[in-house]
Design a protein around this motif. Structure first.
Motif, mmCIF file in Angstrom:
data_model
loop_
_atom_site.group_PDB
_atom_site.id
_atom_site.type_symbol
_atom_site.label_atom_id
_atom_site.label_comp_id
_atom_site.label_asym_id
_atom_site.label_seq_id
_atom_site.Cartn_x
_atom_site.Cartn_y
_atom_site.Cartn_z
ATOM 1 N N LEU A 1 3.135 6.534 -1.909
ATOM 2 C CA LEU A 1 2.120 7.497 -1.524
ATOM 3 C C LEU A 1 2.760 8.801 -1.068
ATOM 4 O O LEU A 1 3.837 8.811 -0.472
ATOM 5 N N GLU A 2 2.080 9.890 -1.340
ATOM 6 C CA GLU A 2 2.500 11.183 -0.805
ATOM 7 C C GLU A 2 2.275 11.175 0.710
ATOM 8 O O GLU A 2 1.393 10.461 1.207
ATOM 9 N N PRO A 3 3.043 11.959 1.450
ATOM 10 C CA PRO A 3 2.896 11.961 2.911
ATOM 11 C C PRO A 3 1.475 12.190 3.405
ATOM 12 O O PRO A 3 1.047 11.578 4.383
ATOM 13 N N ASP A 4 0.716 13.053 2.712
ATOM 14 C CA ASP A 4 -0.647 13.334 3.169
ATOM 15 C C ASP A 4 -1.626 12.229 2.798
ATOM 16 O O ASP A 4 -2.781 12.231 3.243
ATOM 17 N N GLU A 5 -1.175 11.243 1.995
ATOM 18 C CA GLU A 5 -2.009 10.105 1.631
ATOM 19 C C GLU A 5 -1.635 8.854 2.411
ATOM 20 O O GLU A 5 -2.421 7.906 2.507
ATOM 21 N N SER A 6 -0.445 8.843 2.974
ATOM 22 C CA SER A 6 0.087 7.654 3.619
ATOM 23 C C SER A 6 -0.495 7.475 5.022
ATOM 24 O O SER A 6 -0.680 8.448 5.760
ATOM 25 N N PRO A 7 -0.756 6.213 5.422
ATOM 26 C CA PRO A 7 -1.176 5.962 6.808
ATOM 27 C C PRO A 7 -0.016 6.057 7.788
ATOM 28 O O PRO A 7 -0.242 6.145 8.995
ATOM 29 N N ILE B 1 0.846 -1.210 0.000
ATOM 30 C CA ILE B 1 0.000 0.000 0.000
ATOM 31 C C ILE B 1 0.873 1.248 0.000
ATOM 32 O O ILE B 1 0.643 2.187 -0.764
ATOM 33 N N GLU B 2 1.864 1.268 0.868
ATOM 34 C CA GLU B 2 2.732 2.442 0.995
ATOM 35 C C GLU B 2 3.458 2.735 -0.311
ATOM 36 O O GLU B 2 3.689 3.903 -0.646
ATOM 37 N N LYS C 1 -9.179 -1.555 8.745
ATOM 38 C CA LYS C 1 -9.591 -1.073 7.428
ATOM 39 C C LYS C 1 -10.663 -1.983 6.828
ATOM 40 O O LYS C 1 -11.590 -1.511 6.164
ATOM 41 N N ALA C 2 -10.551 -3.281 7.066
ATOM 42 C CA ALA C 2 -11.557 -4.216 6.555
ATOM 43 C C ALA C 2 -12.907 -4.005 7.232
ATOM 44 O O ALA C 2 -13.958 -4.308 6.652
ATOM 45 N N LEU C 3 -12.881 -3.480 8.452
ATOM 46 C CA LEU C 3 -14.116 -3.198 9.184
ATOM 47 C C LEU C 3 -14.676 -1.812 8.857
ATOM 48 O O LEU C 3 -15.722 -1.432 9.390
ATOM 49 N N GLY C 4 -13.986 -1.056 8.029
ATOM 50 C CA GLY C 4 -14.488 0.237 7.610
ATOM 51 C C GLY C 4 -13.970 1.425 8.395
ATOM 52 O O GLY C 4 -14.442 2.552 8.190
ATOM 53 N N TYR C 5 -12.993 1.206 9.275
ATOM 54 C CA TYR C 5 -12.393 2.328 10.001
ATOM 55 C C TYR C 5 -11.608 3.193 9.007
ATOM 56 O O TYR C 5 -10.868 2.671 8.174
ATOM 57 N N GLU C 6 -11.753 4.506 9.107
ATOM 58 C CA GLU C 6 -11.126 5.400 8.142
ATOM 59 C C GLU C 6 -9.936 6.164 8.709
ATOM 60 O O GLU C 6 -8.923 6.332 8.029
ATOM 61 N N ASP C 7 -10.024 6.632 9.945
ATOM 62 C CA ASP C 7 -8.989 7.499 10.516
ATOM 63 C C ASP C 7 -8.022 6.654 11.347
ATOM 64 O O ASP C 7 -8.057 6.674 12.581
ATOM 65 N N VAL C 8 -7.174 5.912 10.645
ATOM 66 C CA VAL C 8 -6.240 4.996 11.311
ATOM 67 C C VAL C 8 -4.817 5.342 10.883
ATOM 68 O O VAL C 8 -4.476 5.261 9.704
ATOM 69 N N ALA C 9 -3.998 5.736 11.837
ATOM 70 C CA ALA C 9 -2.589 6.056 11.569
ATOM 71 C C ALA C 9 -1.705 4.915 12.050
ATOM 72 O O ALA C 9 -2.007 4.234 13.030
ATOM 73 N N PHE C 10 -0.594 4.757 11.365
ATOM 74 C CA PHE C 10 0.325 3.641 11.571
ATOM 75 C C PHE C 10 1.678 4.225 11.974
ATOM 76 O O PHE C 10 2.366 4.823 11.152
#
Length: 267
Positions: free
Chosen positions: A140-146, A100-101, A235-244
């Motif tokens: 991914l651009e920094p603002d797109e990356s988790p 993904i990254e 993410k599979a459960l639909g969570y959107e605001d998840v940072a890594f």
């Protein structure tokens, strides 16, 4: 569960003959060759997509190195990748996060692992014939990356973010980020089937720790491996605001970040 993130063994079994579906086995090469694998799978062992100069932290290998791995395995940017291991998916989830990254649009985790697949589906010891391709990564651009760093986590501490520690209880009690809640990544696994627990049960487990879809969530462990699995599940459960938090506790301690220790009320 969102099938664009996690797929069942039956889903994969019905697509074994689809040339656009590339199956990646991230176990050690001796397991791939000696124990068997999912038909058509290619071997990309876990150690091959870690940064060899910093293996203790298990950090990302670099876009060019990862692109070479995929290209050598005959995988194209437009292919659907399904990754698996034999450790409940934790190493395969790290592959998913890495892909993904580096901009691969369609990469998914097999629900379960090799042992779960082997309970109901055929395996093989035959190595598939692959033709190398030119693969160009598109990070991914920094603002797109988790992925987030130390400063972003410090800022999250000042907000209403939920810091989620996916390690074992002993590790958590020894030292953790301030205010963190513990959610052992293995808690989502059904021990009998080796697959993910039912969606409603997962949501209840997460909600019990205050990990809900309406909250900002920051995941960390020691070296960013275990949080890969939790990230994919959320993410599979639909969570959107998840940072890594890629640096995880290793980087936090190296920067003398504030910590807590001892039992926590959520435990």
């Amino acid at each position: 569960m969102d099938e664009s993130v996690v797929v069942s063994p039956d889903w994969l079994a019905s697509r074994l003959d689809d040339p656009a579906v590339c199956i990646v086995d991230v176990r050690d090469a001796w397991e791939f060759d000696g124990i068997g694998h999912v038909p058509g799978a290619v071997s990309i062992p876990f150690d091959s997509y870690r940064d060899e100069s910093d293996v203790d932290r298990g950090t990302l290998p670099g876009a060019d190195a990862f692109a070479t791995l995929l290209g050598d395995a005959g995988i194209s940017p437009d292919d659907t990748i399904v990754a698996y291991d034999d450790t409940h998916g934790v190493f395969a989830a790290r592959f998913v996060l890495t892909a993904i990254e580096y901009g691969h649009d369609d990469v998914r985790l097999l629900d379960g692992d090799y042992s779960a697949w082997n309970q109901e589906h055929e395996t093989t010891s035959e190595t598939p014939e692959t033709e190398p391709v030119d693969y160009e990564a598109d990070p991914l651009e920094p603002d797109e990356s988790p992925l987030v760093g130390y400063d972003a986590v410090e800022a999250a501490l000042e907000r209403d973010a939920v810091l989620v520690d996916t390690r074992e209880r002993e590790e958590f009690e020894e030292t953790r980020l301030p205010g963190a809640v513990r959610f052992d990544w293995r808690g989502v696994i059904d021990d009998e089937t080796r697959r993910l627990k039912p969606e409603a049960e997962l949501e209840a487990l997460l909600a019990d720790r205050g990990i809900t879809p309406d909250r900002e969530i920051v995941l960390y462990c020691n070296t960013a491996r275990r949080i890969s699995h939790t990230y994919v599940v959320l993410k599979a459960l639909g969570y959107e605001d998840v940072a890594f938090y890629e640096g995880s506790l290793s980087e936090w301690l190296a920067n003398d970040g504030e910590t807590e220790s001892g039992p926590a009320s959520a435990e």
